[in-house]
Scaffold this active site. Structure first.
Site, PDB file in Angstrom:
ATOM      1  N   PHE A  28     -13.024  20.917  16.329  1.00 17.10           N
ATOM      2  CA  PHE A  28     -13.966  19.565  16.632  1.00 17.10           C
ATOM      3  C   PHE A  28     -14.615  19.987  18.241  1.00 17.10           C
ATOM      4  O   PHE A  28     -15.708  19.525  18.360  1.00 17.10           O
ATOM      5  CB  PHE A  28     -13.510  18.374  16.733  1.00 17.10           C
TER       6      PHE A  28
ATOM      7  N   LYS B  30     -15.202  25.955   6.954  1.00 19.02           N
ATOM      8  CA  LYS B  30     -14.720  24.735   6.759  1.00 19.02           C
ATOM      9  C   LYS B  30     -15.185  23.885   8.262  1.00 19.02           C
ATOM     10  O   LYS B  30     -14.572  24.056   9.198  1.00 19.02           O
ATOM     11  CB  LYS B  30     -13.322  24.529   6.553  1.00 19.02           C
TER      12      LYS B  30
ATOM     13  N   SER C  26      -4.680  23.544  16.595  1.00 26.03           N
ATOM     14  CA  SER C  26      -3.034  23.402  17.113  1.00 26.03           C
ATOM     15  C   SER C  26      -2.368  24.509  16.855  1.00 26.03           C
ATOM     16  O   SER C  26      -2.693  25.082  15.898  1.00 26.03           O
ATOM     17  CB  SER C  26      -2.898  22.236  16.717  1.00 26.03           C
TER      18      SER C  26
ATOM     19  N   CYS D 115      -9.793  24.994  25.248  1.00 27.69           N
ATOM     20  CA  CYS D 115      -8.555  25.759  25.468  1.00 27.69           C
ATOM     21  C   CYS D 115      -8.745  26.798  26.518  1.00 27.69           C
ATOM     22  O   CYS D 115      -7.902  27.473  27.242  1.00 27.69           O
ATOM     23  CB  CYS D 115      -8.335  26.674  24.258  1.00 27.69           C
TER      24      CYS D 115
ATOM     25  N   GLU E 198      -0.309  21.113  25.949  1.00 28.02           N
ATOM     26  CA  GLU E 198      -1.454  20.821  25.686  1.00 28.02           C
ATOM     27  C   GLU E 198      -1.818  19.410  25.479  1.00 28.02           C
ATOM     28  O   GLU E 198      -1.459  18.737  24.723  1.00 28.02           O
ATOM     29  CB  GLU E 198      -2.198  21.728  24.866  1.00 28.02           C
TER      30      GLU E 198
END
Length: 518
Positions: free
Chosen positions: A165, A190, A243, A298, A399
């Site tokens: 996202f 996707k 993730s 990230c 994280e």
């Protein structure tokens, strides 16, 4: 087709809820499932659109369309495929402001950061325009008397991109799509269910630029339907960003089914601030890297190891500059720190802060419970600084993906480097110092795959690979750069021999004369 609103609402989200569509073989379609997932304006909390929960049959149709389009697209000259990227880039340049506003609305990045998201997508498109050069192979004349060898790079077939996202422009339309299709493959994307409108609008623009039907297909779906893409016999490779837990599953499942995989996973990037650093400048840089994009990237810098002798001074600078940040509506041009993507994500970030306090961290600045007047339903978390975070505290090792900075005080360079290298993630690492020797030592010995020297966000331009290490990346070939071209292509070596007009028949050796030794 009308995938989504071309412009975010000006009335704080109070607008008609759009029913979005998925795209297969060049057509935008309503899902047969009758089920949809909500998309919110992150600054208001209002639902502005709903994206389809595609059925297994609809996901299958997307793969089938990509597979049907592959033979014709792969035979299209690479120069022609590159021309599509030139036309697409022109569209992106013209629609930059519109796309940035859309990113701001559905995700929550401030306008400057949202523009950066789109610009990084454009950078990936620019790399793809060089495909006639980057796809070139190698050749060697007379590898043995009368024998020549040429190596070509060829596309493989259908690839899948599973997008997160947090960068709805850069990741699917900068990291994934441009190289995948310009090297001659077809793609099933996707899109992220929380932020699909930007990707849908980008695909509309790509069709306007001349994309043939079926070369790119876009779905949104739940995990059960996405699972089909990992095992589908016609899919040759997967690029995933998200993730670590899901990334491991994607990597293990897709690889077990014979597919190439790039799985870009979590990070907990660290900086090391030494006593000789320009502390004020370092603090300003770290403010940008740790609180930019509300920490939802990230390559954020959520942990700073700082030498104890200057830690108090450095933390004071950091807190001062953090307090100066304007928290507000994402599409207000004055906003410096926008909301996080959803109410659920806001709760997750705030829970992490609470856990850090419970673990013994000292709160220097607390961003929990921030409310922006006029946008009381927005998903806001203010800048947060936790000091005296010790090794082993989960808040400093896992994280968080929010605007939270953890300070780890260290004795010296060696202790700081050891703490940094002890982590399970190694996407990026940075050092702030005026010592050339210690900077060189850091570059040589850090585990980080992307390294900054007095640079807080050491993301290279796209001609270099985005090179995470350790649990930040699962796979062999990174996105972008030469790695990216290699991932989307396979080598074919051709050895040729031609007989002259008077051929002398000779006994053929084990290696047919290719292997020689004097």
């Amino acid at each position: 087709m009308g995938a989504g609103p071309k412009h975010p609402p000006e009335d704080k989200g109070l607008t008609e809820v759009k029913r979005l569509k998925y795209s297969v073989a060049g057509e935008w379609k309503d899902t047969a499932s009758g089920q949809y997932m909500p998309i919110t304006d992150s600054s208001t909390g209002h639902v502005i659109a709903e994206t389809p929960c595609c059925t297994a049959a609809e996901v299958e149709a997307a793969v089938r369309a990509a597979n049907d389009a592959f033979p014709g697209w792969s035979e299209t000259p690479v120069t022609q495929r590159a021309q599509l990227m030139f036309a697409f880039k022109a569209k992106l340049d013209r629609h930059l402001d519109e796309l940035a506003r859309m990113v701001s609305t559905e995700l929550g990045k401030n306008l400057a950061e949202a523009r950066g998201d789109v610009i990084k997508a454009i950078e990936g498109v620019e790399l793809a325009t060089a495909a006639p050069i980057t796809m070139q192979g190698d050749s060697l004349l007379n590898v043995s008397p009368g024998f020549d060898t040429v190596m070509y790079r060829e596309p493989l077939g259908v690839f899948v991109g599973i997008a997160p996202f947090n960068f709805p422009a850069m990741i699917p339309f900068g990291w994934m799509l441009p190289l995948a299709i310009t090297t001659g493959n077809t793609l099933v994307l996707k899109a992220a269910s929380q932020t699909p409108m930007t990707s849908m609008r980008l695909l509309e623009l790509l069709y306007e630029a001349g994309l043939p039907k079926g070369v790119v297909n876009l779905v949104t779906c739940r995990r059960a339907e996405a699972e089909l893409l990992l095992k589908h016999p016609e899919v040759k490779g997967i690029t995933y960003v998200g993730s670590l837990s899901v990334g491991r599953h994607v990597y293990q499942t897709a690889a077990a089914h014979g597919k190439r995989v790039q799985a870009l996973c979590e990070a907990k990037n660290h900086a090391l601030v030494l006593r000789d650093a320009s502390l004020e400048n370092a603090a300003r840089v770290i403010i940008n890297s740790t609180f930019g994009c509300a920490g939802m990237r990230c390559m954020a810098l959520p942990v700073v190891c700082v030498e104890e002798v200057v830690a108090d001074e450095f933390v004071a600078y950091l807190a001062r500059f953090a307090r100066e940040l304007k928290v507000g509506c994402a599409y207000d041009p004055a906003t410096e720190l926008g909301p996080v993507v959803s109410a659920e994500h806001r709760k997750s970030v705030e829970d992490w802060v609470t856990k850090g306090v419970e673990e013994g961290a000292k709160v220097v600045l607390d961003g929990r419970g921030v409310v922006v007047p006029g946008f009381e339903g927005g998903h806001f978390v203010g800048p947060t600084i936790l000091d005296r975070v010790r090794p082993g505290m989960s808040v400093g090792d896992k994280e968080i993906f929010g605007p939270v900075t953890c300070i780890k005080r260290v004795r010296d360079f060696e202790e700081g480097l050891a703490i940094m290298n002890a982590g399970e993630f190694a996407n990026g690492s940075c050092i702030f110092t005026e010592s050339g020797y210690e900077a060189r030592e850091f570059v040589r010995r850090t585990h980080g795959g992307m390294v900054g020297v007095n640079v807080g966000i050491p993301v290279p331009i796209s001609v270099f690979p985005f090179a995470g290490h350790k649990n930040s990346f699962l796979g062999d070939l990174h996105v972008l750069g030469r790695d990216g071209v290699a991932f989307y292509t396979e080598a074919k070596s051709v050895t040729t021999r031609w007989f002259g007009p008077v051929a002398e028949a000779k006994k053929v050796g084990t290696w047919e004369g290719i292997l020689t030794r004097t």
